[in-house]
Design an enzyme around this catalytic site. Structure first.
Site, PDB file in Angstrom:
ATOM      1  N   ARG A 102       0.854  -1.181   0.000  1.00 49.53           N
ATOM      2  CA  ARG A 102       0.000   0.000   0.000  1.00 49.53           C
ATOM      3  C   ARG A 102       0.894   1.237   0.000  1.00 49.53           C
ATOM      4  NH1 ARG A 102      -2.753   0.906   4.552  1.00 49.53           N
ATOM      5  NH2 ARG A 102      -1.368  -0.415   5.783  1.00 49.53           N
ATOM      6  N   ARG A 132      -3.585  10.298  -1.737  1.00 49.46           N
ATOM      7  CA  ARG A 132      -4.700  11.144  -1.325  1.00 49.46           C
ATOM      8  C   ARG A 132      -5.074  12.099  -2.451  1.00 49.46           C
ATOM      9  NH1 ARG A 132      -1.723  12.866   4.238  1.00 49.46           N
ATOM     10  NH2 ARG A 132      -1.775  10.828   5.275  1.00 49.46           N
ATOM     11  N   ARG A 165      19.491  -4.435   6.097  1.00 51.18           N
ATOM     12  CA  ARG A 165      20.073  -3.234   5.522  1.00 51.18           C
ATOM     13  C   ARG A 165      20.531  -2.349   6.674  1.00 51.18           C
ATOM     14  NH1 ARG A 165      22.260  -2.197   1.208  1.00 51.18           N
ATOM     15  NH2 ARG A 165      21.307  -0.177   0.784  1.00 51.18           N
ATOM     16  N   ARG A 196      17.805  11.089   2.461  1.00 53.12           N
ATOM     17  CA  ARG A 196      17.102  12.235   3.026  1.00 53.12           C
ATOM     18  C   ARG A 196      18.051  13.064   3.877  1.00 53.12           C
ATOM     19  NH1 ARG A 196      12.947   9.650   7.560  1.00 53.12           N
ATOM     20  NH2 ARG A 196      14.442   8.343   8.655  1.00 53.12           N
ATOM     21  N   GLU A 238      21.328  10.988   5.526  1.00 53.04           N
ATOM     22  CA  GLU A 238      21.114   9.556   5.787  1.00 53.04           C
ATOM     23  C   GLU A 238      21.442   8.753   4.536  1.00 53.04           C
ATOM     24  OE1 GLU A 238      17.172   6.915   6.705  1.00 53.04           O
ATOM     25  OE2 GLU A 238      17.563   8.611   8.053  1.00 53.04           O
ATOM     26  N   TYR A 246      10.283  -4.985  11.199  1.00 48.51           N
ATOM     27  CA  TYR A 246      10.346  -3.541  11.370  1.00 48.51           C
ATOM     28  C   TYR A 246       9.084  -3.077  12.087  1.00 48.51           C
ATOM     29  CZ  TYR A 246      10.670   1.418  10.575  1.00 48.51           C
ATOM     30  OH  TYR A 246      10.736   2.772  10.767  1.00 48.51           O
ATOM     31  N   ASP A 302       6.960   0.308  13.897  1.00 51.88           N
ATOM     32  CA  ASP A 302       6.817   1.684  14.345  1.00 51.88           C
ATOM     33  C   ASP A 302       6.820   1.678  15.870  1.00 51.88           C
ATOM     34  OD1 ASP A 302       6.672   2.916  11.848  1.00 51.88           O
ATOM     35  OD2 ASP A 302       4.518   2.548  11.675  1.00 51.88           O
TER      36      ASP A 302
END
Length: 367
Positions: free
Chosen positions: A171, A175, A248, A279, A299, A347, A349
């Site tokens: 996904r 928007r 990674r 970034r 980064e 991973y 959040d």
């Protein structure tokens, strides 16, 4: 000394468990091989600015229980993550929204944007996407893919997008409004004064040993532990007997600049493959800083080798099968609980880390 818990790793997962255990009257020893607590959410004050030393961490959640819990240990500001992307010098808005489509195509209405994306995805001729490139085109069309996804993703994973599995981007936020809030969650912010102070409050009451490697420590210590919570690499715990899981890594270059503002935004992604970093983070903007200087971090994605930090699990079929094989070895160690992104090879959040720690606390009758 006898401890109820040895917590290996002083990051957020173990901080939650430690706080519950101490509150329940248990004794805890926390060790970390790094020179500091707080794991990858460690912040350090530089030039009066709280610097996210291991990359940008914006707390966001729609889980009210998690939000109310973490607010016991910090006051969160109202920072909203509005990421910008730089592609060959032109700026775009992320996540993909009407501002993005207007910059790309000059469109003004959702119907115009939807029509362009629908036309561009026709290149797939209706077939099911077989790789990340096809999945991205299916979701957002060719222009958004080539401008804002392809180069960034290739840098991130060090392989062409058509050689990456489609599930990595099942996904993508898309928007057809001008809403540029990166997250859809109900609650979002940054702890005022940094994450390190927050974690220190959560670990209060425990014995804390930094610069301490678990494998050396467990051989040398005379202490005993009823339970061990291990948040290191699960394959390393078992001495790689089934093989090594793949990751990674990241490399950061942090600079103090003698100017009040460098880029006018907390996070700007660089999506062209020709730019080696993914970034630039300007840390003062996380707390709306007005300091006369600024601190930025570039980064860089990096291959993982022994001695580097393992950041992102490579959750392809091969590695997931190897992880499952390692989980079966856990049955040999009933007093050891594996968790966190390395222990669970997943991973997370931050809010999901807290929720997973809640489950351990419930199982341990600490919650």
């Amino acid at each position: 000394m006898h401890y109820d818990y040895l917590l290996v790793g002083a990051g957020l997962f173990n901080a939650v468990i430690c706080q519950h255990a101490i509150k329940a009257g248990k004794t805890c020893c926390v060790i970390d091989k790094r020179s500091h607590i707080a794991g990858n959410i460690y912040t350090e004050e530089i030039a009066g600015i709280q610097v996210h030393m291991y990359g940008a961490h914006i707390f966001h959640t729609s889980n009210q229980e998690v939000w109310e819990y973490i607010n016991q240990f910090a006051t969160f500001n109202n920072f909203i993550n509005r990421v910008k992307a730089n592609y060959n010098g032109k700026m775009y808005s992320l996540p993909f929204n009407m501002a993005t489509f207007e910059a790309l195509w000059g469109v003004k209405t959702p119907q115009e944007a939807e029509a362009i994306i629908e036309k561009q995805r026709a290149i797939l001729q209706g077939r099911t996407p077989k790789n990340l490139e096809e999945q991205a085109i299916h979701l957002v069309g060719t222009d958004v893919y080539h401008t804002l996804i392809e180069g960034y993703t290739q840098k991130q994973w060090n392989r062409p997008c058509n050689q990456l599995p489609a599930f990595i981007i099942q996904r993508l936020p898309l928007r057809f409004t001008y809403n540029d809030n990166y997250f859809n969650d109900s609650y979002q912010g940054i702890p005022i004064g940094g994450y390190t102070k927050m974690i220190a409050k959560m670990l209060h009451g425990a014995t804390i040993l930094c610069n301490t490697d678990y494998f050396d420590f467990i051989q040398q210590t005379q202490d005993t532990f009823s339970k061990i919570i291990f948040t290191g690499k699960i394959d390393e715990f078992f001495h790689y007997r089934l093989g090594k899981l793949e990751y990674r890594s990241l490399h950061f270059e942090t600079e103090i600049l003698d100017i009040p503002d460098y880029q006018g935004n907390a996070v700007i992604n660089y999506t062209s493959y020709d730019v080696p970093y993914t970034r630039i983070i300007e840390h003062k903007h996380f707390e709306f800083g007005t300091q006369p200087k600024t601190v930025i971090s570039k980064e860089y994605p990096a291959d993982y080798t022994d001695g580097k930090e393992a950041y992102y699990p490579i959750n392809d079929d091969k590695n997931n099968a190897l992880y499952i094989a390692y989980t079966k070895l856990k049955e040999l160690y009933p007093n050891i609980i594996f968790g966190g992104r390395l222990g669970a090879y997943k991973y997370y959040d931050m809010d999901k880390i807290i929720a997973s720690a809640f489950e351990v606390c419930k199982n341990e009758k600490l919650r």
